[in-house]
Design a protein around this motif. Sequence first.
Motif: not given
Length: 586
Positions: A357-358, A395, A398-399, A401-404
Amino acid sequence: FSFFLLDIRISPAEEMPVDGPREEESEQLFLPWDRFSAWLHCICVVGFDLELGQAVEVFLNYFPIFHSIFQKTSICYLSFPDSNSGCLGDTQFCFRFRQAASRRSSLGCFWDHFDRDAPVCLKKDLGHFYGYVYFRQVRDKSLKRGYFQKSLVLISKLPYVTFFHSLLKLIAPEYFEKQEPCLEAACNDIDRWPMPCPGKILTLPIMGVVMKLRIPTCSDKPGTSQLVQTTMSDSLVSIVLPTIHEVDLFRCFYPVFFHIQMLWELVLLGEAIVVMAPSPAESSDTVLALVSCIAPLRYCSDFRPYFTIHDSEFKEYTTRTQAPPSVILGVTNPFFAKTLQHWPHIIRIGDMKQTEEMAKQMKVKKLKNLKTLDSKPGVYSAYKTFLNKDEDIIKQLQKGVQQKRPSAAQNAILRRYFLELTQSFIIPLERYVASLMPLQKSICPWKSPPQLKHFVQEEFMKTLEKAGPQLTSRLKGDWIGLYRQFLKSPNFDSWFRSRRKEMMQKLEALHLEALCDEDLQLRIQKHTEVETVDLVLKLKDKLMQAQREQLPVRAGTMTKLQAHIESVILSLPDDLQGILQKPATP
C-alpha cells in the motif's frame, strides 16, 4: 563471561590468492593480528541464559584494551531485540556506543593515512564503536526456554554497514551450525586481509568465499560510485559489493516519504529525533538513512541506530530537566513512547516489508497524538520547514511506485535528490569560507604565515543575495533563516573546524614552498653563526611538522628543503655540524 584463545589454523580460504598491497604492508612490519584489528575490534557471541539473561558466551579480542564489565553488559542488551519485537528467524541490525578511553594502538600511523584519504562519512569514528549483529531466534523444544536465541556480533570502528552485514551472512549461519572452530577459521582469514585502504580494490577471502569491494576516497566525486568490475581472473570471487556503507534510502523512508524534505532539514540542523520502529532492523536502517541524507556533509552529533533502556546514556538522553540533546535515537521498546514523548520530533516507522500500500501519512501530526508504539506511521512534530515543499520529487517517487520501478532506481533518485539539495546549501558556504584565505602573494618566507580571516555571519549573509543557493536549486523559501539556524548547529561547527584546519595546513604548505624557493646560502651570508644555527633548527622543526601533518605541498618540496638544510649545515664548523646532523626526535 567466558573467553577462549584461538589456535592458529589454516582455513580453505588461505589457499586463495589475495589482491592488495601485501608487499607494501610487509615493509611496514605489522604485528600479529594488526590486520584483523584494522577491520574488527572484537567478535562476540551473545546467548540467552535462563538465570542471567543475555550473556557473552564468546569474546574474541586480541588487544587487552576493551571493555569494562559495564560495556560488555551494554553489548549484551544491544545485541538482542526487545522482547516485544517478536523477531523470529534471522535478523540483522547495528548499534553504536561510546568508546572508553584506551591507549593508542600499533596501527596509529595507518589510521592517520586512512583518515586523510577517506571521505568524511567513512572516517574512523574516534569516540564510538559500531556493533553489527546477526540474531537468530528459532523454536527448539530441547531447550528449557523453548527457543534457540543467539547473536553473533562484530565490533568495529568502521561504519561499513553494508559490508559487515554481508560478512555476517557468511559467518553467522556457519557458526550457528559448527560453533567455535568456524570463528577461529574466520579470524585467521581476516588477519590475512589487506588493510582497508581507501581507493584500492580489495579481494577478501573468508571461509571458502571471496568478497571483492572498493573503499571510497575523499577525491571521489560525490554521488558517484566506482563500481567494482569482475574480470577473467576473478573466477574465485563469489560476492562483489557495489557499496560498503550505503543503505536503501527509499525503503527506509517509504513509510514517511512525504516528509523527506522536512527530515533533511531536521538532520541538517542537528535536531533531537527519535525513530520508533517495530524491530531493531527497521530502527537501525532508518537512523542510518537519516544520518546519510545530508551527505557529503558529515552528521556530527551523536546517533544510536538501536537504543535500549540499558544504555549507559539512557538517563542522560531521557531526562526532562533540560532540553533533549542533539542526537538521533532508534528505539523499539514501547516504554520510550512515554519516556521520550517530550522530544520535539518523533518518527514512527511501520513494518518495511508491508510495502504493497502507498504511504498515506500526508500531514505532520501533533505530538499529543502519539501515545504508544501502536500509533500509525508518520512524523510527529511541531516543526515548520524553512523551505517550501518540493512536490516534484514526491510525484516522481509516487509515479515510480505506481509503475513498479525497481527499488534500486527509486533509491538512486532519492539519493541524488538529497545530494543536490545538500550541495546547493553548502556551496555558498564553501565559496565564502574560501574567501577567508589570504592571497598567496601575502606569504613571506621569513615571516610567520598570515592568519585566516574571521567568519563573520552577517558578511556571509550578504553574499547570499547574488551567490546563494538559488543559483543551483529551484526551491523557494526562507534560505536565510535556514542558514542562521544551521550556523548554530553542531554540524556547522564541525564542518567549519575541518575546513579551517585544511586551509591552515594549506597556508603552512604554501609557506614551506616559499621557503624552498629561497636561496638559503645567500641568506646566511647576512647572518651570524648563532642566527644560522637557529634558522637550521627552525627549518628542521618545520620540516618535521610538515611530514607529521602530511601537508599538501607540491612534489619534491620536502626533498629540496632537506637538501637546502644539509647544505647550510655543511657550511658551519665541524662541531656544529655534528650536533645539527643528529636526527631529531618527532
